[in-house]
Scaffold this active site. Sequence first.
Site, PDB file in Angstrom:
ATOM      1  N   ASP A  27      24.280  82.698  91.724  1.00 33.15           N
ATOM      2  CA  ASP A  27      25.240  82.678  92.987  1.00 33.15           C
ATOM      3  C   ASP A  27      23.930  82.285  94.171  1.00 33.15           C
ATOM      4  O   ASP A  27      23.037  83.250  94.372  1.00 33.15           O
ATOM      5  CB  ASP A  27      25.720  83.834  93.331  1.00 33.15           C
ATOM      6  CG  ASP A  27      26.173  84.199  94.589  1.00 33.15           C
ATOM      7  OD1 ASP A  27      26.195  83.235  95.439  1.00 33.15           O
ATOM      8  OD2 ASP A  27      27.209  85.193  94.984  1.00 33.15           O
TER       9      ASP A  27
ATOM     10  N   SER B  36      25.104  66.371 104.411  1.00 35.48           N
ATOM     11  CA  SER B  36      26.497  65.273 104.754  1.00 35.48           C
ATOM     12  C   SER B  36      26.242  64.746 105.907  1.00 35.48           C
ATOM     13  O   SER B  36      25.581  65.055 106.672  1.00 35.48           O
ATOM     14  CB  SER B  36      27.574  66.442 104.746  1.00 35.48           C
ATOM     15  OG  SER B  36      28.688  65.882 104.954  1.00 35.48           O
TER      16      SER B  36
ATOM     17  N   TYR C 182      32.126  73.360 108.768  1.00 36.69           N
ATOM     18  CA  TYR C 182      31.461  72.787 107.657  1.00 36.69           C
ATOM     19  C   TYR C 182      30.564  71.736 108.035  1.00 36.69           C
ATOM     20  O   TYR C 182      29.366  71.866 107.788  1.00 36.69           O
ATOM     21  CB  TYR C 182      32.499  71.989 106.710  1.00 36.69           C
ATOM     22  CG  TYR C 182      31.451  71.180 105.747  1.00 36.69           C
ATOM     23  CD1 TYR C 182      31.172  71.523 104.516  1.00 36.69           C
ATOM     24  CD2 TYR C 182      31.577  69.910 105.725  1.00 36.69           C
ATOM     25  CE1 TYR C 182      30.638  70.891 103.502  1.00 36.69           C
ATOM     26  CE2 TYR C 182      31.031  69.028 105.134  1.00 36.69           C
ATOM     27  CZ  TYR C 182      30.496  69.552 103.723  1.00 36.69           C
ATOM     28  OH  TYR C 182      29.690  68.714 102.801  1.00 36.69           O
TER      29      TYR C 182
ATOM     30  N   LYS D  47      26.140  71.861 107.671  1.00 39.10           N
ATOM     31  CA  LYS D  47      25.321  70.564 107.468  1.00 39.10           C
ATOM     32  C   LYS D  47      24.312  70.199 108.263  1.00 39.10           C
ATOM     33  O   LYS D  47      23.250  69.821 107.884  1.00 39.10           O
ATOM     34  CB  LYS D  47      26.251  69.819 106.816  1.00 39.10           C
ATOM     35  CG  LYS D  47      27.120  69.778 105.568  1.00 39.10           C
ATOM     36  CD  LYS D  47      26.104  70.429 104.404  1.00 39.10           C
ATOM     37  CE  LYS D  47      26.692  70.512 103.027  1.00 39.10           C
ATOM     38  NZ  LYS D  47      26.035  70.956 101.894  1.00 39.10           N
TER      39      LYS D  47
END
Length: 252
Positions: free
Chosen positions: A62, A142, A155, A159
């Site tokens: 993890d 990303s 999100y 990034k």
Amino acid sequence: MNLNKQVAIVTGGASGFGAAIARRLSQAGAAVLVADLNAEGAQRMATELNAAGGRALGMACDVSKEADYRAVVDAAIAQLGGLHIVVNNAGTTHRNKPALAVTEDEFDRVYRVNLKSVYWSAQCALPHFAQQGHGVMVNVASTTGVRPGPGLTWYSGSKAAMINLTKGLALEFARSGVRINAVNPMIGETPMMADFMGMEDTPANRERFLSRIPLGRFTRPDDVASAVAFLASDDASFLTGVCLDVDGGRNI
């Protein structure tokens, strides 16, 4: 490119971009520790790499937990003989939807996986790199971190932070002989595609997204793997703080 005598950790290495990265690094000669929340998948990938003539180890991890990340770093050094490359590929997203519809639990999960992983990789791996005078970290960010789109606001923010962290760490560790770079894929053919699109993964729905990509296709896992392997190799020895778009021209 030649990665002989190199040892690499690839997080999220059991599937998608991570699996392709693990394969490419192994093919280039690196010993690879495949770390993934999916322990069975990590072991399966390591078995595949070993069967192909590589040297690999699979471990559950993890990436948001210090103990897990430190155990992976320690295992690479103790069982594979060192550590020279860390690829922070493990990541997650909330489903594509309006920003205010994202729950606190979804927000926390995205930032815990996408950013705390970079924090723990820095804490656990960078001191080792600095002590030995060399090492490479590659973060899988990303294109949305550069050019956000509607529905992936939180999100995209995670990034963007990863990209900025990449550059900041690159500056801080350059004089220690450590290179830190990132790759920015466009939406790719991975199990998370439906979440990124916010709709069922069908040919018709894919076409709506393809129209935004000048080269006319999605990012493939091998595209990302090639970029990561290049940045990890001595072919990129004078590159640090670079965030390489792997997006078919999407960010032009």
